[in-house]
Design an enzyme around this catalytic site. Structure first.
Site, short mmCIF file in Angstrom:
data_model
loop_
_atom_site.label_atom_id
_atom_site.label_comp_id
_atom_site.label_asym_id
_atom_site.label_seq_id
_atom_site.Cartn_x
_atom_site.Cartn_y
_atom_site.Cartn_z
N PRO A 276 64.20 47.70 17.16
CA PRO A 276 64.70 47.34 18.49
C PRO A 276 64.21 48.22 19.64
O PRO A 276 64.46 47.88 20.79
CB PRO A 276 66.21 47.46 18.33
CG PRO A 276 66.39 48.46 17.24
CD PRO A 276 65.24 48.26 16.30
N ASP B 286 52.97 44.54 21.24
CA ASP B 286 53.76 43.73 22.16
C ASP B 286 54.44 44.60 23.19
O ASP B 286 54.62 45.77 22.98
CB ASP B 286 54.91 43.09 21.37
CG ASP B 286 54.63 41.66 21.04
OD1 ASP B 286 53.57 41.17 21.45
OD2 ASP B 286 55.48 41.05 20.39
N LYS C 88 47.85 41.88 27.52
CA LYS C 88 46.69 42.05 28.41
C LYS C 88 45.44 41.37 27.88
O LYS C 88 44.36 41.53 28.43
CB LYS C 88 46.42 43.55 28.61
CG LYS C 88 47.57 44.24 29.28
CD LYS C 88 47.14 45.49 30.01
CE LYS C 88 48.34 46.17 30.66
NZ LYS C 88 48.61 47.49 30.07
N THR D 173 66.33 43.69 13.73
CA THR D 173 66.31 42.84 14.92
C THR D 173 67.27 43.36 15.99
O THR D 173 68.37 43.83 15.68
CB THR D 173 66.64 41.38 14.58
OG1 THR D 173 66.62 40.62 15.78
CG2 THR D 173 67.99 41.23 13.91
N1 SAH Z 1 61.77 39.78 17.64
C1 SAH Z 1 62.69 40.43 18.55
C2 SAH Z 1 63.17 39.50 19.65
C3 SAH Z 1 62.10 39.03 20.60
S1 SAH Z 1 62.70 37.99 21.89
C4 SAH Z 1 63.85 41.02 17.74
O1 SAH Z 1 64.02 40.67 16.57
O2 SAH Z 1 64.58 41.85 18.30
C5 SAH Z 1 62.93 39.14 23.18
C6 SAH Z 1 64.40 39.38 23.48
O3 SAH Z 1 64.95 40.28 22.52
C7 SAH Z 1 64.69 40.05 24.79
O4 SAH Z 1 64.67 39.13 25.85
C8 SAH Z 1 66.08 40.59 24.55
O5 SAH Z 1 67.05 39.57 24.67
C9 SAH Z 1 66.00 40.99 23.11
N2 SAH Z 1 65.70 42.43 22.95
C10 SAH Z 1 64.63 42.98 22.38
N3 SAH Z 1 64.72 44.32 22.37
C11 SAH Z 1 65.89 44.63 22.95
C12 SAH Z 1 66.57 45.84 23.23
N4 SAH Z 1 66.05 47.03 22.89
N5 SAH Z 1 67.78 45.79 23.84
C13 SAH Z 1 68.33 44.61 24.16
N6 SAH Z 1 67.73 43.43 23.92
C14 SAH Z 1 66.52 43.43 23.33
#
Ligand code: SAH
Length: 412
Positions: free
Chosen positions: A170, A193, A215, A276
């Site tokens: 995260p 990413d 990019k 996640t």
């Molecule tokens: N694959 C990623 C999600 C990608 S979609 C996962 O499993 O976490 C992107 C969204 O993830 C963002 O818009 C936000 O809603 C959430 N997100 C990702 N990192 C985050 C973080 N550190 N804190 C809060 N929300 C986060």
């Protein structure tokens, strides 16, 4: 003089251990792991050794050492707590030209036991001039370095091939998996990413090519196609490519498309799950997505497409009626409409809501509100992506913990 380090292949060979105390208890398992036929001579043994004896893995002669015990052994461990006995064992072994390790007197010992460790097929042995603590410390560092691949990295013969889709977790760089780090350390090319932890890239060797997916040139709409092509192109050049993503690669990360594309082009691809943000951001804010008696289910929803848009395939009616926790991703820009929709379909306006921005990152912050107030609060607090919105009574659990802590703090 420096010792000469050997790797003894003890399979089926007899090793005599004289002594049944703590040192024997430490050494016998390693000898057994190397396949040795262990014969133990000692009047008494520790319970752990006794277990091995009862399992039939060690032959025990329950008596003191006697001259002649060394006969037939390839190696002897003199590990009693009596220097005289160890000396007698060592003398017999020496006369018979059998290597003997003395636990009590390094100087008088013909052989030393290195601090050792095993990682896959690699065995590490460290002797540090008779300082066992220092040897163990160095061993630990080498073993750790091998485990997370920071030591051998890209020059190993066992280097992976193709593409690895790695979940970076995260945001906190400590929340990637061990496997993910290992593969990252072996990458020739890293395609990253926006949400993948930046710090992880700082650890890469200078000659690793880092490609920022955002990019990659060409128009916006074909970006995903270009990423897919990149992965295949690099892998075809024989490079090991890590596609590093935020969170888990298969949670709203388009990881599935990349895997399909690689598979179509015959590129081997492995997926390394990640933590996640859907679960980690609430949890880092003290909010459990399930809690006994409060929520038995949680729903992870992408709000990338507005609830009223024709392209939306999310059943907002069902989410409105459901009891469980809602975890909304990509919801920052549309929270007013989402809250309104949920209330229209059955959630009460005073349902607790928490918004966690930059979860697990140094700038993490949480704001709480209700479905009725959340849009206004988010605007007033200038909440920006990435943020997770949690809807449901579990939000109150974090507050309960805060209150308990505050109460304890107030106590004299
Ligand atoms: N694959 C990623 C999600 C990608 S979609 C996962 O499993 O976490 C992107 C969204 O993830 C963002 O818009 C936000 O809603 C959430 N997100 C990702 N990192 C985050 C973080 N550190 N804190 C809060 N929300 C986060």
């Amino acid at each position: 003089m420096a010792p000469y380090l050997l790797g003894l292949r003890l399979g089926g060979r007899r090793v005599l251990v004289v002594g049944g105390g703590r040192v024997a208890q430490r050494r016998v398992p390693a000898l057994l792991a190397a396949g040795a036929e262990v014969v133990l001579v000692a009047p008494e043994v520790t319970p752990a050794l006794d277990d091995l004896i009862r399992d039939g893995r060690v032959t025990w002669h329950a008596r003191p050492y006697a001259q002649g015990d060394c006969a037939g052994a390839w190696l002897v461990q003199a590990v009693t707590d009596d220097g005289k006995v160890n000396g007698a064992v060592a003398a017999e072994a020496e006369a018979a030209r059998i290597w003997c390790v003395r636990a009590d007197d390094a100087d008088a010992s013909a052989a030393w036991t290195p601090a050792s460790g095993q990682v896959g097929e690699t065995t590490v042995g460290v002797l540090a001039g008779g300082d066992p603590r220092r040897a163990a410390g160095i061993r630990d560092a080498v073993v750790d370095g091998l485990r997370d691949a920071t030591l051998e990295g890209r020059h190993s013969r066992h280097k992976p091939v193709g593409v690895a889709l790695v979940g970076g977790g995260p945001g906190d760089p400590g929340l990637i998996t061990v496997r993910g780090r290992q593969l990252l350390a072996q990458a020739d090319v890293v395609v990253t990413d926006r949400l993948a932890p930046r710090e992880l890239l700082d650890e890469l060797a200078a000659d690793v090519e880092v490609v920022d997916a955002a990019k990659i040139p060409y128009g916006r709409t074909v970006t995903q196609d270009r990423i897919n092509d990149y992965l295949v192109e690099y892998a075809r050049q024989g490079k090991f490519v890590v596609r590093l993503k935020g969170g888990d690669p298969f949670v709203f990360g388009r990881g599935g498309e990349e895997v399909i594309h690689c598979a179509r082009h015959g590129i081997p691809v492995t997926v390394v799950p990640g933590i996640t943000s859907a679960v980690a951001a609430p949890s880092a804010a003290g909010i459990p997505v399930t809690h006994r008696g409060v929520a038995q289910d949680f729903h992870v929803v992408s709000a990338h497409i507005a609830p009223d848009a024709a392209a939306s395939t999310v059943d907002w009616q069902a989410l409105g009626r459901a009891q469980g926790t809602l975890v909304l991703l990509m919801a920052v820009e549309r929270m007013a409409l989402i809250a309104e929709t949920l209330v229209r379909y059955g959630r009460t306006p005073d349902t607790p809501v928490a918004v966690v921005q930059d979860g697990t990152l140094p700038g993490q912050r949480t704001v709480t509100a209700t479905l009725a107030t959340v849009a206004g609060v988010m605007e007033a607090e200038a909440i920006r992506p990435p943020a997770i919105v949690v809807v449901g009574d579990v939000v109150a659990v974090a507050r309960e913990v805060d209150m308990i802590r505050a109460d304890l703090g107030r106590d004299p």
